[in-house]
Enzyme design. Structure first.
Site, PDB file in Angstrom:
ATOM      1  N   LYS A 230      -7.031  -5.177  -7.719  1.00 59.29           N
ATOM      2  CA  LYS A 230      -8.076  -4.403  -7.073  1.00 59.29           C
ATOM      3  C   LYS A 230      -9.145  -5.327  -6.494  1.00 59.29           C
ATOM      4  O   LYS A 230      -9.281  -6.490  -6.891  1.00 59.29           O
ATOM      5  CB  LYS A 230      -8.732  -3.458  -8.090  1.00 59.29           C
ATOM      6  CG  LYS A 230      -7.854  -2.317  -8.576  1.00 59.29           C
ATOM      7  CD  LYS A 230      -8.616  -1.451  -9.563  1.00 59.29           C
ATOM      8  CE  LYS A 230      -7.776  -0.320 -10.109  1.00 59.29           C
ATOM      9  NZ  LYS A 230      -7.462   0.699  -9.084  1.00 59.29           N
ATOM     10  N   ARG A 304       1.108   6.853 -12.792  1.00 52.45           N
ATOM     11  CA  ARG A 304       2.274   7.742 -12.714  1.00 52.45           C
ATOM     12  C   ARG A 304       3.435   7.219 -13.560  1.00 52.45           C
ATOM     13  O   ARG A 304       4.281   8.005 -14.001  1.00 52.45           O
ATOM     14  CB  ARG A 304       2.685   7.921 -11.247  1.00 52.45           C
ATOM     15  CG  ARG A 304       3.196   6.670 -10.562  1.00 52.45           C
ATOM     16  CD  ARG A 304       3.062   6.734  -9.057  1.00 52.45           C
ATOM     17  NE  ARG A 304       1.667   6.640  -8.649  1.00 52.45           N
ATOM     18  CZ  ARG A 304       1.267   6.622  -7.375  1.00 52.45           C
ATOM     19  NH1 ARG A 304       2.145   6.710  -6.396  1.00 52.45           N
ATOM     20  NH2 ARG A 304      -0.014   6.514  -7.085  1.00 52.45           N
TER      21      ARG A 304
END
Length: 454
Positions: A230, A304
C-alpha cells in the site's frame, strides 16, 4: 459516556417538536430554565429520532452541560416504544469517545428520559442499550492500533466479552486451521510473526435442531498489502481492516445479551497481512479449504481469501443454513457509494429482503450491486479455479462474487463496508471521527427478524 436515568432534575431540558423540514435546533432561557428545542421534521422516524438526540447531546456538550432531561413523549406518540429507544441510541453513540492512551479527564454526561415510562418502553430501551453497548465495543476494537490488537489479542478480547454473555467460544490456532486445509487463510496469515487465529462464537438461543445463521467477518488486524504494498496514505488506515470481524462479534453478543431466540455463529478469520520471506506473491496458486484453487493476482486482495475459508468453515463445520459475510473489502465500493452507503451482493431474494428490512430498522444504508454472468467471468483463471482479483475492473462486484463462489447454493449476502466502517468527518450526527460500528445493528436486526419468523 451517557448515563440514562428516569427523572426531571437536570441543567437543560430537551424538547422535541415535529412539522419542520429537518433536524433544527433552537435555544431558549425562560421560566422553565434552559431549554433546547429539536425539530424532528415532518414525519418522524426512528432514524430522525436518533439523529435529533445525537445533535442535541453534541450541542449541549459543546455548551459544557453535564446533564439534561429529554422529553421523550412526542417520540413515544409518533413511534411507540421504538421512539425513546432510538433517542437513547442516538445520544449514546454521539457521546462515544475513542480509547485514548494519554491522560485526560473524562467528562460524563447524564441524560434523563421523561415520558418513556411503562413496560414496553422500558423493554425497548433495555434492548437498544444492549445493542448500542456492542456497537461501541466494535468501535473500540476498530479504533485500537494494530500493535495493540494482534490476532491473538483480538481473540482474547472477544472471548472474554463473549464468556460474560454465555456465548460459546472456540479459538483455533494455526496448527488446527492448517489441519483443516485452510490454505487461503494461511496464505495471508503466515506472512506475519503474529500467527493467525480463527475465532468462532456460538449463540444457541433457538431450537436445538435449527441450523444457525453464520455471520462471517473479515479480521485483518494489520494490512500492509503484502508485496503489492500500500501507499503511505493507505497504510494509515490499516488498523481498521478488521471492522467486519468486530461487527459480527458485536452483533452476536447483542443477540446473547438480549437473549434473542435464534441460533447464530460468528466466524472471524483473524490475520495480519505483512511482508516476510514467506509471504505469498502475485502469480501464486493456493488451495482453499473447499478444495478450490485460487490464482493470486494481487496480495492486497487478501480479505476475500480469508473470507473464502471462513465461509467454507461456516458451512462444513457449523452447518450454517444462511451466510452473511461483511468486510472492509474494496476501494472500488468507496469510489462507487462513498461513506454513507455500503455495497451488497447476494444470491438469494428472501435473505436480501430480510437484510434490507433489518437495515431500515437499524438506520443503515446498503445498495445492491448487479451479479450478471459477465461479472463472474472476470474472476476466471487460466491455471486455477478462480482469480482473487478481476481481470477487467468492477472490483466491488467481482470481490463479492469471489466470496459467493464459496457459498455455493446456500442463501448468502455479502456486505462491503469499506466506506462506512470509518469516517474522518462524520456523516451522521451520531457518528464521531474514527470507527462507526457499521453493520452491528443491521446484523442484529437481521437475526432478530429471522428468529421472529421461525
Amino acid at each position: 459516556m451517557v448515563k440514562l436515568w428516569q427523572g426531571e432534575s437536570a441543567q437543560w431540558r430537551v424538547e422535541l417538536e415535529t412539522g419542520g423540514e429537518g433536524t433544527a435546533l433552537s435555544l431558549h432561557t425562560g421560566a422553565q430554565g434552559r431549554v433546547l428545542i429539536v425539530n424532528l421534521g415532518g414525519e418522524p422516524t426512528a432514524e430522525t429520532a436518533r439523529r435529533a438526540a445525537a445533535k442535541a447531546v453534541k450541542t449541549l456538550r459543546g455548551l459544557e452541560a453535564a446533564s439534561a432531561v429529554l422529553d421523550a413523549a412526542p417520540a413515544v406518540k409518533a413511534l411507540g416504544p421504538e421512539g425513546p429507544a432510538a433517542l437513547a441510541q442516538g445520544a449514546e453513540l454521539a457521546c462515544y469517545r475513542q480509547p485514548s492512551w494519554k491522560e485526560e479527564p473524562d467528562k460524563p454526561f447524564a441524560l434523563y428520559l421523561a415520558g418513556a415510562e411503562g413496560p414496553e418502553a422500558e423493554a425497548a430501551l433495555r434492548e437498544a442499550q444492549a445493542v448500542t453497548r456492542w456497537v461501541c465495543f466494535a468501535r473500540d476494537l476498530v479504533n485500537c492500533p494494530a500493535n495493540l490488537l494482534t490476532p491473538q489479542d483480538m481473540a482474547q478480547r472477544m472471548a472474554e466479552a463473549a464468556g460474560k454473555q454465555g456465548v460459546e467460544v472456540e479459538i483455533l490456532d494455526e496448527t488446527q486451521t492448517r489441519a483443516l486445509g485452510m490454505g487461503a487463510f494461511h496464505a495471508v496469515g503466515d506472512s506475519a510473526a503474529h500467527p493467525p487465529r480463527l475465532i468462532v462464537l456460538r449463540w444457541r438461543g433457538g431450537k436445538e435442531d435449527t441450523p444457525p445463521i453464520a455471520l462471517v467477518g473479515k479480521g485483518v488486524c494489520c494490512d500492509t498489502g503484502g508485496y503489492c504494498l500500500k501507499t503511505a496514505a493507505g497504510l494509515k488506515g490499516t488498523r481498521g481492516d478488521m471492522a467486519g470481524g468486530a461487527a459480527v462479534c458485536g452483533a452476536l453478543l447483542a443477540l446473547a445479551e438480549n437473549r434473542v431466540p435464534v441460533n447464530a455463529v460468528a466466524v472471524i478469520p483473524a490475520v495480519e497481512n505483512r511482508l516476510s520471506r514467506d509471504s505469498f506473491l502475485p502469480g501464486d496458486v493456493i488451495r482453499s479449504m473447499s478444495g478450490r484453487t485460487i490464482q493470486v493476482n494481487n496480495t492486497d486482495a487478501e480479505g476475500r481469501l480469508i473470507l473464502a475459508d471462513g465461509v467454507t468453515y461456516a458451512l462444513q463445520k457449523e452447518g450454517a443454513s444462511r451466510v452473511v459475510d461483511i468486510a472492509t473489502l474494496t476501494g472500488a465500493c468507496v469510489a462507487a457509494l462513498g461513506f454513507t452507503t455500503a455495497g451488497l451482493v447476494t444470491n438469494d431474494e428472501g435473505l436480501f429482503l430480510a437484510l434490507m428490512n433489518a437495515a431500515q430498522r437499524a438506520g443503515e444504508q446498503y445498495w445492491r450491486l448487479p451479479d450478471f454472468p459477465e461479472y463472474r467471468r472476470m474472476i476466471d483463471s487460466p491455471v486455477a479455479d478462480l482469480c482473487n482479483q478481476s481481470n477487467d475492473g468492477c472490483g466491488a462486484i467481482t470481490a463479492g462474487l469471489f466470496i459467493g463462489a464459496f457459498a455455493g447454493d446456500t442463501p448468502w449476502v455479502h456486505l462491503d463496508i469499506a466506506g462506512t466502517a470509518w469516517v474522518d468527518r462524520p456523516r451522521w450526527e451520531y457518528q464521531v471521527p474514527g470507527a462507526t460500528g457499521a453493520g452491528v445493528t443491521t446484523l442484529y436486526q437481521l437475526c432478530r427478524g429471522l428468529a421472529d419468523a421461525q
